[in-house]
Design a protein around this motif. Structure first.
Motif, PDB file in Angstrom:
ATOM      1  N   VAL A 129      37.835  50.859  42.910  1.00 39.29           N
ATOM      2  CA  VAL A 129      37.738  50.025  44.108  1.00 39.29           C
ATOM      3  C   VAL A 129      38.898  50.365  45.036  1.00 39.29           C
ATOM      4  O   VAL A 129      40.073  50.221  44.679  1.00 39.29           O
ATOM      5  N   VAL A 185      38.963  45.866  49.490  1.00 35.07           N
ATOM      6  CA  VAL A 185      38.148  44.663  49.600  1.00 35.07           C
ATOM      7  C   VAL A 185      38.459  44.033  50.951  1.00 35.07           C
ATOM      8  O   VAL A 185      39.639  43.820  51.293  1.00 35.07           O
ATOM      9  N   GLY A 202      35.931  39.264  41.454  1.00 37.70           N
ATOM     10  CA  GLY A 202      36.290  39.958  40.227  1.00 37.70           C
ATOM     11  C   GLY A 202      35.086  40.132  39.334  1.00 37.70           C
ATOM     12  O   GLY A 202      33.974  40.404  39.811  1.00 37.70           O
ATOM     13  N   ARG A 260      40.154  39.802  39.759  1.00 40.18           N
ATOM     14  CA  ARG A 260      40.584  41.195  39.538  1.00 40.18           C
ATOM     15  C   ARG A 260      40.750  41.948  40.856  1.00 40.18           C
ATOM     16  O   ARG A 260      41.694  42.728  41.024  1.00 40.18           O
ATOM     17  N   TYR A 261      39.837  41.724  41.798  1.00 38.73           N
ATOM     18  CA  TYR A 261      39.860  42.520  43.037  1.00 38.73           C
ATOM     19  C   TYR A 261      40.313  41.725  44.267  1.00 38.73           C
ATOM     20  O   TYR A 261      40.721  42.315  45.262  1.00 38.73           O
ATOM     21  N   PRO A 314      43.238  46.536  45.921  1.00 42.65           N
ATOM     22  CA  PRO A 314      43.508  45.946  44.603  1.00 42.65           C
ATOM     23  C   PRO A 314      44.243  46.853  43.627  1.00 42.65           C
ATOM     24  O   PRO A 314      44.658  46.407  42.557  1.00 42.65           O
ATOM     25  N   SER A 328      43.212  48.993  41.585  1.00 42.88           N
ATOM     26  CA  SER A 328      42.552  48.826  40.286  1.00 42.88           C
ATOM     27  C   SER A 328      42.455  50.140  39.527  1.00 42.88           C
ATOM     28  O   SER A 328      42.635  51.223  40.088  1.00 42.88           O
ATOM     29  N   LEU A 375      30.098  42.857  39.674  1.00 43.71           N
ATOM     30  CA  LEU A 375      31.074  42.118  40.458  1.00 43.71           C
ATOM     31  C   LEU A 375      30.517  40.767  40.890  1.00 43.71           C
ATOM     32  O   LEU A 375      29.336  40.657  41.235  1.00 43.71           O
ATOM     33  N   VAL A 413      33.150  45.563  49.769  1.00 44.86           N
ATOM     34  CA  VAL A 413      33.891  46.241  48.713  1.00 44.86           C
ATOM     35  C   VAL A 413      33.625  47.746  48.843  1.00 44.86           C
ATOM     36  O   VAL A 413      32.475  48.183  48.742  1.00 44.86           O
ATOM     37  N   TYR A 417      34.342  51.570  47.402  1.00 48.13           N
ATOM     38  CA  TYR A 417      34.712  52.196  46.126  1.00 48.13           C
ATOM     39  C   TYR A 417      34.348  53.672  46.134  1.00 48.13           C
ATOM     40  O   TYR A 417      33.576  54.157  46.957  1.00 48.13           O
TER      41      TYR A 417
END
Length: 227
Positions: A144, A147, A164, A171-172, A192, A194, A203, A221, A223
């Motif tokens: 990711v 966001v 998340g 998490r995000y 994030p 991640s 998600l 989001v 990615y």
């Protein structure tokens, strides 16, 4: 039954059977024609081969409206071997892309599975959304990158939002990183940082209305699957 040693015919038509199909020489081409010579007829063989570099579909196109030719051609340069492309066994899924295994075997695959190609998913959020909002499935090995929460209509009340996965709801995006009551057009962006997961993840957004009776936002989001 007679077998004849024919050199040719003076006619431009050669009929197969009394009322059968015909082969016709016209415009520098040999055409398969019906008995009345007013339409082309199917031509079937176990292998259709072309000595030229192209195959033309809709050869008799009018060249106007929606009636045009399609030409499939081999590369003019760069080939180093014979090439065989094997088509997929089905029509695939809407939005999927045609991919290869490197040996000419083609198959349908989600474009999200491509490496080094950033993709962005968008999920709407409204003041009346339920506590858990399903977003999308993040592909395996995806990272990711960003966001973003875009406030389209300011929320009233005291709403909260985090993004998340089950078991790790922030998490995000943590609820402290976004204010849904901000003015329309406000964008909250979070990197994030991640770590890519080896398996796909579903998600989810966790939302609390906090008494909100108005408001709308978009959750984006972005990615990528690194190579």
């Amino acid at each position: 039954m007679r077998f004849l040693d024919l050199r040719g015919t003076l006619s431009t038509l050669f009929r197969l059977g009394i009322n059968g199909l015909q082969l016709k020489s016209t415009g520098g081409k040999i055409r398969s024609r019906n008995a009345a010579d007013d339409a082309d007829a199917p031509l079937v063989g176990s292998t259709i081969e072309a000595s030229g570099d192209s195959i033309v579909i809709n050869e008799d196109a009018a060249g106007a409206g929606a009636d045009f030719k399609i030409t499939i051609s081999r590369p003019g340069a760069g080939m180093t071997e014979d090439l065989v492309l094997t088509l997929p066994a089905n029509k695939g899924t809407a939005g999927y892309a045609l991919t290869t295994d490197g040996n000419g075997n083609l198959s349908w695959a989600s474009s999200a599975a491509a490496t080094n190609l950033e993709a962005t998913d968008t999920t709407d959020l409204a003041f009346g959304s339920t506590g858990t909002v399903a977003m999308f499935q993040l592909p395996a090995n995806a990272l990711v990158r960003l966001v973003a929460i875009v406030v389209d209509t300011p929320f009233d009340g005291a709403p909260s939002l985090s993004i998340g996965v089950t078991g790790e709801l922030s998490r995000y995006l943590d609820s402290t990183e976004v204010d849904l009551t901000a003015a329309a057009g406000t964008v909250f962006e979070v990197d994030p940082s991640s770590v890519a997961e080896g398996t796909a993840q579903d998600l989810i957004a966790t939302y609390s209305a906090g008494g909100a009776t108005d408001g709308a936002a978009r959750m984006l989001v972005s990615y990528v699957i690194p190579s």
